[in-house]
Design a protein around this motif. Structure first.
Motif, PDB file in Angstrom:
ATOM      1  N   CYS A 140       4.119  10.343  -6.544  1.00 19.75           N
ATOM      2  CA  CYS A 140       5.411  10.750  -7.106  1.00 19.75           C
ATOM      3  C   CYS A 140       5.572  10.407  -8.587  1.00 19.75           C
ATOM      4  N   ARG A 141       4.838   9.406  -9.054  1.00 13.07           N
ATOM      5  CA  ARG A 141       4.913   9.002 -10.468  1.00 13.07           C
ATOM      6  C   ARG A 141       3.509   8.830 -11.038  1.00 13.07           C
ATOM      7  N   PRO A 142       2.675   9.867 -10.957  1.00 16.98           N
ATOM      8  CA  PRO A 142       1.257   9.709 -11.335  1.00 16.98           C
ATOM      9  C   PRO A 142       1.032   9.290 -12.787  1.00 16.98           C
ATOM     10  N   LEU A 143       1.897   9.762 -13.686  1.00 15.23           N
ATOM     11  CA  LEU A 143       1.720   9.424 -15.104  1.00 15.23           C
ATOM     12  C   LEU A 143       2.016   7.951 -15.373  1.00 15.23           C
ATOM     13  N   HIS A 144       2.853   7.344 -14.533  1.00 15.46           N
ATOM     14  CA  HIS A 144       3.223   5.935 -14.718  1.00 15.46           C
ATOM     15  C   HIS A 144       2.358   4.990 -13.874  1.00 15.46           C
ATOM     16  N   TYR A 145       1.476   5.559 -13.054  1.00 12.55           N
ATOM     17  CA  TYR A 145       0.674   4.733 -12.153  1.00 12.55           C
ATOM     18  C   TYR A 145      -0.117   3.641 -12.876  1.00 12.55           C
ATOM     19  N   ILE A 178       8.639   1.232   3.965  1.00  7.89           N
ATOM     20  CA  ILE A 178       7.522   2.156   4.217  1.00  7.89           C
ATOM     21  C   ILE A 178       8.046   3.556   4.548  1.00  7.89           C
ATOM     22  N   VAL A 179       9.050   3.641   5.431  1.00  5.59           N
ATOM     23  CA  VAL A 179       9.630   4.942   5.795  1.00  5.59           C
ATOM     24  C   VAL A 179      10.227   5.616   4.567  1.00  5.59           C
ATOM     25  N   LEU A 180      10.940   4.847   3.740  1.00  8.96           N
ATOM     26  CA  LEU A 180      11.529   5.400   2.516  1.00  8.96           C
ATOM     27  C   LEU A 180      10.453   5.916   1.573  1.00  8.96           C
ATOM     28  N   SER A 181       9.388   5.138   1.406  1.00 14.15           N
ATOM     29  CA  SER A 181       8.294   5.541   0.512  1.00 14.15           C
ATOM     30  C   SER A 181       7.673   6.858   0.960  1.00 14.15           C
ATOM     31  N   TYR A 182       7.417   6.971   2.249  1.00 14.26           N
ATOM     32  CA  TYR A 182       6.775   8.195   2.742  1.00 14.26           C
ATOM     33  C   TYR A 182       7.733   9.375   2.822  1.00 14.26           C
ATOM     34  N   LEU A 217       9.979   9.886   0.473  1.00 14.66           N
ATOM     35  CA  LEU A 217       9.955  10.342  -0.920  1.00 14.66           C
ATOM     36  C   LEU A 217       8.642  11.057  -1.240  1.00 14.66           C
ATOM     37  N   ILE A 218       7.547  10.557  -0.677  1.00 16.86           N
ATOM     38  CA  ILE A 218       6.243  11.215  -0.869  1.00 16.86           C
ATOM     39  C   ILE A 218       6.273  12.620  -0.274  1.00 16.86           C
ATOM     40  N   LEU A 219       6.785  12.735   0.956  1.00 12.74           N
ATOM     41  CA  LEU A 219       6.852  14.035   1.617  1.00 12.74           C
ATOM     42  C   LEU A 219       7.748  14.993   0.839  1.00 12.74           C
ATOM     43  N   HIS A 220       8.874  14.491   0.353  1.00 10.11           N
ATOM     44  CA  HIS A 220       9.795  15.316  -0.441  1.00 10.11           C
ATOM     45  C   HIS A 220       9.113  15.810  -1.713  1.00 10.11           C
ATOM     46  N   SER A 221       8.345  14.941  -2.355  1.00  8.12           N
ATOM     47  CA  SER A 221       7.639  15.315  -3.576  1.00  8.12           C
ATOM     48  C   SER A 221       6.528  16.318  -3.303  1.00  8.12           C
ATOM     49  N   VAL A 222       5.795  16.100  -2.207  1.00 10.12           N
ATOM     50  CA  VAL A 222       4.675  16.991  -1.868  1.00 10.12           C
ATOM     51  C   VAL A 222       5.171  18.381  -1.493  1.00 10.12           C
ATOM     52  N   MET A 230       0.825  -1.206   0.000  1.00  8.52           N
ATOM     53  CA  MET A 230       0.000   0.000   0.000  1.00  8.52           C
ATOM     54  C   MET A 230       0.862   1.261   0.000  1.00  8.52           C
ATOM     55  N   ALA A 231       2.011   1.213   0.680  1.00 10.48           N
ATOM     56  CA  ALA A 231       2.927   2.354   0.687  1.00 10.48           C
ATOM     57  C   ALA A 231       3.519   2.574  -0.705  1.00 10.48           C
ATOM     58  N   ILE A 232       3.872   1.483  -1.378  1.00 10.37           N
ATOM     59  CA  ILE A 232       4.393   1.592  -2.745  1.00 10.37           C
ATOM     60  C   ILE A 232       3.315   2.146  -3.680  1.00 10.37           C
ATOM     61  N   ASP A 233       2.082   1.689  -3.486  1.00  8.13           N
ATOM     62  CA  ASP A 233       0.959   2.188  -4.280  1.00  8.13           C
ATOM     63  C   ASP A 233       0.820   3.703  -4.126  1.00  8.13           C
ATOM     64  N   ARG A 234       0.890   4.198  -2.888  1.00  8.10           N
ATOM     65  CA  ARG A 234       0.762   5.646  -2.643  1.00  8.10           C
ATOM     66  C   ARG A 234       1.957   6.419  -3.197  1.00  8.10           C
ATOM     67  N   TYR A 235       3.156   5.809  -3.107  1.00  4.18           N
ATOM     68  CA  TYR A 235       4.348   6.463  -3.653  1.00  4.18           C
ATOM     69  C   TYR A 235       4.220   6.667  -5.160  1.00  4.18           C
TER      70      TYR A 235
END
Length: 324
Positions: A136-141, A223-227, A229-234, A127-132
């Motif tokens: 962070c990669r919406p066009l490739h989702y 999970i920590v890495l994913s979030y 990267l998410i926080l950095h992107s946001v 689920m964390a990878i899904d959110r990442y």
């Protein structure tokens, strides 16, 4: 698994001087622990009913036929499996004093608990990878998070946990239980069972530690890495509204993850104080296996508009939902 453990027991019959374990329940409160049966039974019923409801909603609503909700459905199945593995026996202990459990049954319960807890951790990773990817990669989702990804990742997590935890009950079954058979617990935990053995259980403790670090540790790291990267992107988004909307899709997941891993860490710490406060790790262990399954669906339903609307439709409630 039950046959294999029975064979292990029979092959070492000369070592086994006890034929069953006695699950005493909650240490220090045996005289009034039956009063805990009501809240635990309500939590169990809540876990079953809410997770079944989540599965029905996801199945019936076409708008929820998406990878994110498929993972949520798998999490619901895992949660129901985990609570059903332990709660019927706990309630039997509290209601009917049915404390006896055979050694093979105890080892099987130990194995299934480890499998389901590891599986829940693995689903959180997916689920964390899904959110990442979504943030962070919406066009490739659409090309990355596909139905095939859901199936493959779920199968991988199931195989990983079922195979890696096999040695836990196998090693426990090889210990020599010569006289003591009373377990100060409501379930067959690895450390609780092997502490009764008369021989050296160092290998059991080492494998438990290795398993925790390799499975839970690696999952938490991803999970920590994913979030991160998410926080950095946001934070790079110019619009505060866009950033808030992006983070809002993660809040439910973060709440569940924080509770799940925080309790695991607390349980590990309190085990070191088990001699002085034995009730704390036992109670936390039981609650950790029943509270998340009961709360997971409600947290998602409260934070997710599509799930709320599906909930209203399934229960035929004519409520207009204006929340995002």
């Amino acid at each position: 698994m039950l046959v294999m453990l029975q064979d292990l027991r029979d092959s070492n019959s000369s070592k086994f001087q006890v034929s069953e374990f006695i699950l005493m329940g909650f240490p220090g409160i045996h005289s009034w622990q039956h009063w805990l049966s009501l809240p635990l039974a309500l939590l169990y019923l809540l876990a079953l009913s809410t997770n079944i409801l989540i599965l029905i909603i996801i199945y019936q609503e076409a708008t929820l036929h998406q990878p994110m909700y498929h993972f949520l459905g798998i999490l619901a199945v895992v949660d129901m499996g985990l609570t059903t593995t332990i709660m019927p026996k706990i309630l039997a202990i509290l209601w009917f004093s049915a404390k006896a459990i055979s050694l093979p049954e105890c080892f099987v319960q130990m194995y299934v608990i480890h499998c389901f807890v590891g599986m829940e951790s693995g689903i959180f990773v997916c689920m964390a990878i899904d959110r990442y990817v979504a943030i962070c990669r919406p066009l490739h989702y659409p090309s990355i998070i596909t139905e095939s990804f859901v199936v493959k990742s779920t199968v991988f997590m199931a195989l990983r946990n079922s195979l890696s935890t096999t040695l836990v009950p196998v090693l426990a079954a090889q210990r020599h239980y010569c006289s003591q058979n009373q377990i100060e617990h409501c379930l067959c935990s690895n450390l609780g069972v092997t502490s009764l053995s008369c021989d050296d259980r160092t290998i059991n403790s080492i494998y438990q530690l290795v398993l925790a670090w390799t499975l839970m540790g690696s999952d938490l790291g991803v999970i920590v890495l994913s979030y991160a990267l998410i926080l950095h992107s946001v934070l790079k988004l110019n619009s505060a509204e866009a950033a808030s909307k992006a983070l809002s899709t993660c809040t439910s997941h973060l709440i569940l993850i924080l509770f799940f891993y925080t309790v695991i860490i607390v349980i590990s710490i309190t085990h070191t104080a088990a001699m002085t406060v034995p009730l704390v790790p036992v109670l936390l262990n039981v609650l950790h296996n029943v509270i998340p399954p009961a709360l997971n669906p409600m947290v998602y339903a409260l934070k997710n508009k599509e799930l709320r609307q599906g909930f209203y439709k399934v229960l035929k409630l004519n409520i207009k939902d204006n929340n995002a």
